[in-house]
Design an enzyme around this catalytic site. Sequence first.
Site, PDB file in Angstrom:
ATOM      1  N   ARG A 243       1.014  -1.118  -0.100  1.00 18.16           N
ATOM      2  CA  ARG A 243       0.023  -0.042   0.121  1.00 18.16           C
ATOM      3  C   ARG A 243       0.840   1.399   0.037  1.00 18.16           C
ATOM      4  O   ARG A 243       2.104   1.071   0.634  1.00 18.16           O
ATOM      5  CB  ARG A 243      -0.979   0.015   1.134  1.00 18.16           C
ATOM      6  CG  ARG A 243      -2.195  -0.978   1.086  1.00 18.16           C
ATOM      7  CD  ARG A 243      -3.324  -0.361   0.166  1.00 18.16           C
ATOM      8  NE  ARG A 243      -4.445  -1.344   0.227  1.00 18.16           N
ATOM      9  CZ  ARG A 243      -4.465  -2.249  -0.356  1.00 18.16           C
ATOM     10  NH1 ARG A 243      -3.540  -2.842  -1.380  1.00 18.16           N
ATOM     11  NH2 ARG A 243      -5.582  -3.031  -0.326  1.00 18.16           N
ATOM     12  N   GLU A 272      -4.102   7.266  -5.152  1.00 15.63           N
ATOM     13  CA  GLU A 272      -3.666   6.585  -6.529  1.00 15.63           C
ATOM     14  C   GLU A 272      -5.058   7.301  -7.613  1.00 15.63           C
ATOM     15  O   GLU A 272      -6.252   6.939  -7.242  1.00 15.63           O
ATOM     16  CB  GLU A 272      -4.050   5.229  -6.430  1.00 15.63           C
ATOM     17  CG  GLU A 272      -2.884   4.573  -5.723  1.00 15.63           C
ATOM     18  CD  GLU A 272      -2.941   3.055  -5.395  1.00 15.63           C
ATOM     19  OE1 GLU A 272      -1.936   2.484  -5.030  1.00 15.63           O
ATOM     20  OE2 GLU A 272      -4.028   2.622  -5.586  1.00 15.63           O
ATOM     21  N   HIS A 291      -1.202   0.494  -9.656  1.00 16.12           N
ATOM     22  CA  HIS A 291      -1.850  -0.729  -8.462  1.00 16.12           C
ATOM     23  C   HIS A 291      -2.326  -1.715  -9.801  1.00 16.12           C
ATOM     24  O   HIS A 291      -3.796  -1.919  -9.653  1.00 16.12           O
ATOM     25  CB  HIS A 291      -2.841   0.096  -7.766  1.00 16.12           C
ATOM     26  CG  HIS A 291      -3.163  -0.829  -6.580  1.00 16.12           C
ATOM     27  ND1 HIS A 291      -3.764  -0.447  -5.409  1.00 16.12           N
ATOM     28  CD2 HIS A 291      -2.956  -2.188  -6.475  1.00 16.12           C
ATOM     29  CE1 HIS A 291      -3.586  -1.087  -4.554  1.00 16.12           C
ATOM     30  NE2 HIS A 291      -3.414  -2.333  -5.180  1.00 16.12           N
TER      31      HIS A 291
END
Length: 327
Positions: A243, A272, A291
């Site tokens: 993360r 993000e 991601h």
Amino acid sequence: MMAEEKPWALISEVGDEGFHEDVVDIVKQHFHVICLREFLQNPVLHGPKIQAMLMWIYSPAAEPSLLSCLPSLKVVANGGVGIDHLDVPYINSLGVKVANTPGVVSDATADMAMALLLASARTVVEGHLISVDPKTTHVPQSLMGVEVTGSTLGIIGMGHIGYKVAQRSKGFDMRILYHNRNRRSVEDEQAVGARYCEKLDDLLKESDFVVLVVNLTPDTTGLISHRELSLMKPTATLVNVSRGLVVDQDALVKALKSGTIRAAALDVTHPEPLPRDHPLLSLPNVLITPHIGTSTLATIRKMVQLMVDNALAAVKGLPLPNEVKTK
């Protein structure tokens, strides 16, 4: 199952910002699906019907304002392992269960960690840009990577995914160190040739590549900051597939600019995506992907199937295969 007999499930949407079009069929086999936008047009009508909320890319957000509109809700089924975005005790207090999708994400995420490590070490992106640049007339000899084979890998977080990273790195004859809340069994260590570092500092000092594979908790938030980065080798690379908040990004920018570490390869950031003027985006020694650690069609189909399995179990009053319980 007839459409009118299917239980109702709330999802974010179908498309780029929601469920991939190639996997939503898995949900529709078992649930009458309603997207958030349609739900919000008439929450009083739709709210009492919904028994499951299937959360993908943190959406729909399990906030009190939404949950209060869902009196029949039995489960929040999260796509992915991390549940740092969910207030599990609060959701449970409403009589609603929470589930995630461990196991099925491990291979794809470990593959991504190795892909980032290799791409950063061997300047793959830079090499691609030179190769396709219309101005290129020769390959500069300055495009020099670092050796992966025989190097030292430090894995922080030796759970399912961390162990899969170790298995892959063994194929590169890497020396494997790891730091974890709990030491793995001797058999696990010997199978991949891993050495346990009780102190994180020892791993940071010795590793050529440091891979972060921890869950985001209060203890791991800001785990890698100025002090930790200063302990790493100036030739070392930081790889993060956990993360974004596990790393102090301001400290990382400073370390990358000053040469405290060689490079960073990140599949996760905070937020993000990053703001378009964020300094990480303009540094030459950073590789960032959006991601996509679990983004293979095979993996997301397994994830969605597990979400559906958990949701169906909750609707039927059966034990959930992957219930998240507060400690």
